[in-house]
Enzyme design. Structure first.
Site, PDB file in Angstrom:
ATOM      1  N   ASP A 169       6.970   6.424  -2.098  1.00  0.00           N
ATOM      2  CA  ASP A 169       7.822   7.546  -2.515  1.00  0.00           C
ATOM      3  C   ASP A 169       8.698   7.152  -3.717  1.00  0.00           C
ATOM      4  O   ASP A 169       8.962   5.968  -3.954  1.00  0.00           O
ATOM      5  CB  ASP A 169       8.766   7.965  -1.374  1.00  0.00           C
ATOM      6  CG  ASP A 169       7.995   8.509  -0.186  1.00  0.00           C
ATOM      7  OD1 ASP A 169       6.850   8.952  -0.363  1.00  0.00           O
ATOM      8  OD2 ASP A 169       8.564   8.476   0.929  1.00  0.00           O
TER       9      ASP A 169
HETATM   10  N1  URA Z   1       6.543   5.679   4.388  1.00  0.00           N
HETATM   11  C1  URA Z   1       7.454   6.471   3.784  1.00  0.00           C
HETATM   12  O1  URA Z   1       8.135   7.254   4.424  1.00  0.00           O
HETATM   13  N2  URA Z   1       7.598   6.354   2.451  1.00  0.00           N
HETATM   14  C2  URA Z   1       6.886   5.483   1.695  1.00  0.00           C
HETATM   15  O2  URA Z   1       7.084   5.429   0.485  1.00  0.00           O
HETATM   16  C3  URA Z   1       5.955   4.665   2.328  1.00  0.00           C
HETATM   17  C4  URA Z   1       5.798   4.783   3.686  1.00  0.00           C
END
Ligand code: URA
Length: 233
Positions: free
Chosen positions: A101
């Site tokens: 993310d």
């Molecule tokens: N899980 C999440 O919530 N975000 C990420 O970036 C990777 C795994």
């Protein structure tokens, strides 16, 4: 001699499965004849896909990046935000394997090897991904076990996970979580399912490949051992 789908994948046409689809669709031609599934070729054969000659096998690059937060995991962002590619100075057309993310940091693999990228992200292969996170409040042992056994996210139960509490006080818990699925915002949603908010998230390992001391924003090429290890996962 090598299987045509592998040859095409090594040339950067796509994953082996995608190449098989192109062969079935009849758009791959070898020495003037429509190719067939499972056939073998050598570098002396004249091969084209959709009328375009497929030439020398491409050189494959494999690297790890310590993604900082504030970067999108994509090659190009329609909103003009900084992307992980802005941190890489390699000329080859690489792309990220999986996704972190915008506000997540940590280990991201980049490659132009479509076959490996597919293998690492295919749910069937259950590749472990380990994260360190800081969450709001105290995680109870009951909640930890719930996370390990599986919680519902978007109506579907998550696969078994491993959760270790590293440190906690009344306000925060620092833990390590290992999952092998790759659902959208999975770690955040898992903690949400037990009423906790993830305040900080960092991926520290893919399988046994660890981020180690690589600094935020820095990248390095993987060595042969590491590449072979990933190919066997
Ligand atoms: N899980 C999440 O919530 N975000 C990420 O970036 C990777 C795994």
């Amino acid at each position: 001699m090598v299987r045509l789908n592998k040859y095409l994948a090594d040339c950067g046409v796509g994953s082996r499965r995608e190449c098989d689809r192109l062969i079935s669709d009849g758009v791959v031609v070898v020495n003037g004849k429509k190719a067939t599934l499972g056939m073998e070729v050598s570098e002396h054969d004249q091969i084209s896909v959709n009328g375009k000659r497929v030439g020398d096998k491409q050189k494959n690059y494999y690297l790890m990046l310590h993604k900082p937060k504030g970067y999108v995991t994509t090659v190009k962002d329609d909103l003009g935000r900084k992307t992980v590619m802005d941190l890489i100075d390699v000329k080859a057309r690489l792309y990220p394997v999986g996704r972190l993310d915008y506000d997540t940091e940590g280990l991201l693999i980049l490659t132009n090897d479509g076959d490996l990228a597919n293998r690492l992200t295919h749910p069937r292969n259950e590749v472990n991904k380990t994260y360190i996170c800081r969450i709001s409040g105290m995680l109870t042992d009951k909640e930890r076990l719930q996370l390990e056994r599986g919680v519902l996210i978007d109506g579907v139960k998550t696969a078994p996970a491993r959760v270790r509490i590293l440190k906690q006080d009344q306000h925060h818990t620092r833990c390590e979580i290992t999952i092998h699925e790759g659902r959208n915002r999975q770690v955040k949603k898992m903690f949400e399912a037990v009423g906790k908010e993830v305040e900080f998230l960092k991926r520290v390992a893919v399988g046994e490949l660890r981020l180690g001391g690589l600094k935020r924003g820095q990248h390095r090429f993987l060595n042969d051992y590491e590449v072979e290890y990933l190919k066997k996962l």
